[in-house]
Design a protein around this motif. Sequence first.
Motif, mmCIF file in Angstrom:
data_model
loop_
_atom_site.group_PDB
_atom_site.id
_atom_site.type_symbol
_atom_site.label_atom_id
_atom_site.label_comp_id
_atom_site.label_asym_id
_atom_site.label_seq_id
_atom_site.Cartn_x
_atom_site.Cartn_y
_atom_site.Cartn_z
ATOM 1 N N ARG A 39 25.581 54.809 59.697
ATOM 2 C CA ARG A 39 25.431 55.957 58.805
ATOM 3 C C ARG A 39 26.667 56.824 58.928
ATOM 4 N NH1 ARG A 39 19.258 57.119 59.848
ATOM 5 N NH2 ARG A 39 18.457 55.481 58.509
ATOM 6 N N ALA A 41 28.720 59.960 58.434
ATOM 7 C CA ALA A 41 28.476 61.365 58.100
ATOM 8 C C ALA A 41 29.628 61.849 57.224
ATOM 9 C CB ALA A 41 28.373 62.189 59.366
ATOM 10 N N GLY A 43 31.510 64.516 56.994
ATOM 11 C CA GLY A 43 32.713 65.086 57.598
ATOM 12 C C GLY A 43 33.635 64.007 58.160
ATOM 13 N N THR A 44 33.032 63.040 58.830
ATOM 14 C CA THR A 44 33.792 61.920 59.391
ATOM 15 C C THR A 44 34.417 61.088 58.267
ATOM 16 O OG1 THR A 44 32.373 61.817 61.333
ATOM 17 C CG2 THR A 44 33.595 59.816 60.788
ATOM 18 N N MET B 72 31.342 67.478 50.291
ATOM 19 C CA MET B 72 30.043 67.609 50.966
ATOM 20 C C MET B 72 28.921 67.695 49.932
ATOM 21 S SD MET B 72 30.415 67.544 54.232
ATOM 22 C CE MET B 72 28.807 68.116 54.751
ATOM 23 N N ASP B 99 24.043 64.876 59.378
ATOM 24 C CA ASP B 99 25.043 65.153 60.401
ATOM 25 C C ASP B 99 26.383 65.310 59.717
ATOM 26 O OD1 ASP B 99 23.856 65.155 63.011
ATOM 27 O OD2 ASP B 99 23.321 63.061 62.625
ATOM 28 N N LEU B 100 27.235 66.121 60.294
ATOM 29 C CA LEU B 100 28.572 66.293 59.729
ATOM 30 C C LEU B 100 29.492 65.193 60.233
ATOM 31 C CD1 LEU B 100 28.969 70.133 60.208
ATOM 32 C CD2 LEU B 100 28.513 68.934 58.067
ATOM 33 N N TYR B 101 29.240 64.741 61.470
ATOM 34 C CA TYR B 101 30.120 63.749 62.076
ATOM 35 C C TYR B 101 29.323 62.566 62.582
ATOM 36 C CZ TYR B 101 33.096 67.823 62.005
ATOM 37 O OH TYR B 101 33.798 68.909 61.599
ATOM 38 N N SER B 102 29.904 61.377 62.455
ATOM 39 C CA SER B 102 29.197 60.202 62.943
ATOM 40 C C SER B 102 30.033 59.413 63.943
ATOM 41 C CB SER B 102 28.779 59.310 61.766
ATOM 42 O OG SER B 102 29.886 59.057 60.926
#
Lengths: 103, 180
Positions: A39, A41, A43-44, B72, B99-102
Amino acid sequence: MEAIALTEAVYYILLSLDRPLHGYGIMQNAEQLSGGRVRLAAGTLYGALNTLLEKGWIKALEENGRKKEYEITELGREAVRREILRLRELLSNGEMITKGWDA
Amino acid sequence: MRRVIRKAFFIWNFREEEKWINEMSEQGLHLVDAGRFRYVFEEGEPGAYRYRLELLQNYPSHAESADYIAFMEETGAEYVDHVDRWVYFRKKAADGEFDLYSDINSRIDHVGRILTLIRILAVVEGICVVMELLAGFVGHVEAARPIAGFLACFEVLLLMGWKKVKAIHDGLVRERAIRE
């Protein structure tokens, strides 16, 4: 060419961009390809897309409407090919050694 | 129905702030407006949203930040508000995980950004403390002495906060040595 290992996120982004996709499309595709395991995200993904654009591994297509679409380039394909060779080596070494563990 | 709650979080308590906003949402109070020490909530279905707090590199009005916020929103998140470079996002809980970051690298980048902000504040604050000390004890300006004391207390607080965030950052960096 320096031997580099791609991150899982980058690997799946590059595979997803075999056809033009926008950000959300990449997230859905990566999840689907990995059977729900990966998954990304937002931002990433955003950070990775910008870096890949800078490296020339992907390109942004003409904007249709507001959503920006991306597609893999020849440089990106080359990176994926090298990664597959690396993964193949990892896998064969791993299998060769662990084969004896359960005997 | 809207409810205004006044509450203060230090920068280094960003995780606690995010947790608190999500707990409020669990109770049916959804953040719609954030200000300095002031939060406006709207009553709604408990647990309808998940909130995330992020420190951007630039102010939200900056082109790069605007591009990021638009990205976003494309992915189903909603931009709620901002305080300086801190932005508040939310996503409907029904739409799944938010989540913002993975991966660990982007988490390290984010915590690193927060660490830099605290470091800058600590340096500026440190300079102010020295100036007030000089005025108070070399220049013999009596009034500068209590100010120096007050600023010094705040400096200690900043350094403690820096230490806390540094520990989070270093923990992630150690973790990165063995995984993505």
